[in-house]
Design a protein around this motif. Structure first.
Motif, PDB file in Angstrom:
ATOM      1  N   CYS A  84       0.810  -1.218   0.000  1.00 51.97           N
ATOM      2  CA  CYS A  84       0.000   0.000   0.000  1.00 51.97           C
ATOM      3  C   CYS A  84       0.844   1.270   0.000  1.00 51.97           C
ATOM      4  N   ILE A 105      -4.910  -2.759  -4.554  1.00 52.33           N
ATOM      5  CA  ILE A 105      -5.631  -3.519  -3.534  1.00 52.33           C
ATOM      6  C   ILE A 105      -6.200  -4.830  -4.081  1.00 52.33           C
ATOM      7  N   TYR A 108      -3.375  -7.285  -4.446  1.00 49.97           N
ATOM      8  CA  TYR A 108      -2.912  -7.645  -3.102  1.00 49.97           C
ATOM      9  C   TYR A 108      -3.798  -8.724  -2.492  1.00 49.97           C
ATOM     10  N   TRP A 164      -4.468   4.624   2.982  1.00 47.28           N
ATOM     11  CA  TRP A 164      -4.372   3.376   2.236  1.00 47.28           C
ATOM     12  C   TRP A 164      -4.027   2.202   3.148  1.00 47.28           C
ATOM     13  N   TYR A 168      -6.229  -1.238   3.212  1.00 42.34           N
ATOM     14  CA  TYR A 168      -5.651  -2.569   3.002  1.00 42.34           C
ATOM     15  C   TYR A 168      -5.896  -3.446   4.225  1.00 42.34           C
ATOM     16  N   ASN A 171      -9.607  -4.562   4.428  1.00 43.21           N
ATOM     17  CA  ASN A 171      -9.905  -5.586   3.427  1.00 43.21           C
ATOM     18  C   ASN A 171      -9.207  -6.903   3.727  1.00 43.21           C
TER      19      ASN A 171
END
Length: 228
Positions: A84, A105, A108, A164, A168, A171
Motif C-alpha cells: 500500500c 488492492i 494484493y 491506504w 488494506y 480488506n
C-alpha cells in the motif's frame, strides 16, 4: 511443530533509530521462539523468512522455496505495508499526477488468497497477521526528509499512507474472515499495549524491540488458543 514467519521487514526485524536502519535480534520470530521454549520446551521451531522491501507479489514468488518446500505446520503471513506504499521517487518527479499504491488492492487481496490456498493444498495451516499500526506524522517526516516535501500534495489529496494502510488492513480482515483462517490482530494489540512512540521506531512504520515483543506475545497467545 514448525512455524515459518513469512513476511516483509516487520518479520525480518527492521527498526530505525536516530536515522540508522538496523536489523534487530529482538524481532518477533525470535521473541516467539523464546516464548515457546519457555512454555513448551524444545518442541517448537520458529523460522524467520522475512525479507526487507517484500510485498505480496514477491511473497507469492518465493512461497514454494521459503515455505512449502520447508514443510512447516504453520505459516504466519505478515505483508501489506509495502503493497500500500507509494513509489515516492515517482511522486517527487510528478507530484500533481495521480499515483497508485505499489501493489493495487485487488491484486494484493488476490495474492493473499492464492498464498492461503497454496498453503492449505500443501497441508500447511495459514495464519494471517493484520498490518501493525504506523505513526503517520513520523512516517511522512521520514519520507519528506529522504525525498522532498512535495510529497505533501499526495498526502493532502489522497489521504496518503495512513489512509491506504487502513483500507488494506480492513480488506485483509474481511478476506481472512471470508477464507475462515486464523487471524491475529496485532494492529489492535500494539495499539492497546501503550505509548506508540515506544513501540514504533523513528521512521513511523517499523517497530522497536518493545513493539516486536508485543507482536510476538499476541501471536503466541492466539496460536496456543488455536491448537488447544
Amino acid at each position: 511443530m514448525k512455524i515459518i514467519c513469512f513476511g516483509d521487514s516487520l518479520t525480518r526485524g527492521v527498526s530505525v533509530a536516530k536515522g540508522r536502519l538496523r536489523i534487530l535480534k529482538e524481532n518477533y520470530p525470535a521473541f516467539l521462539q523464546q516464548l515457546f521454549y519457555e512454555n513448551e520446551g524444545e518442541t517448537v521451531n520458529v523460522i524467520n523468512k522475512g525479507v526487507f522491501n517484500a510485498n505480496s507479489d514477491s511473497l507469492l514468488s518465493r512461497l514454494n522455496k521459503d515455505v512449502i518446500d520447508q514443510h512447516p505446520d504453520y505459516a504466519i503471513i505478515e505483508i501489506g505495508g509495502n503493497d500500500c506504499n507509494f513509489n515516492w521517487q515517482e511522486v517527487v518527479k510528478s507530484p500533481r499526477f495521480e499515483h497508485a499504491p505499489i501493489v493495487p488492492i485487488d491484486r494484493y487481496l488476490e495474492n493473499i488468497r492464492t498464498i492461503v490456498t497454496k498453503l492449505q493444498e500443501s497441508g500447511i495451516t495459514p495464519i494471517i497477521s493484520t498490518l501493525p499500526p504506523l505513526d503517520p506524522v513520523r512516517y511522512y517526516k521520514n519520507v519528506s526528509d529522504k525525498y522532498s516535501d512535495v510529497v505533501g500534495h499526495l498526502i493532502s489529496s489522497m489521504g496518503g499512507i495512513e489512509h491506504w494502510h487502513g483500507i488494506y488492513n480492513r480488506n485483509l480482515n474481511k478476506l481472512a474472515d471470508e477464507l475462515g483462517v486464523l487471524k491475529i490482530d496485532v494492529r489492535s494489540a500494539i495499539k492497546k499495549a501503550g505509548d506508540l512512540a515506544e513501540l514504533i521506531s523513528d521512521d513511523g512504520i517499523h517497530l522497536t524491540a518493545k513493539g516486536y515483543k508485543v507482536f510476538s506475545q499476541d501471536v503466541y497467545k492466539n496460536i496456543m488458543n488455536f491448537v488447544k
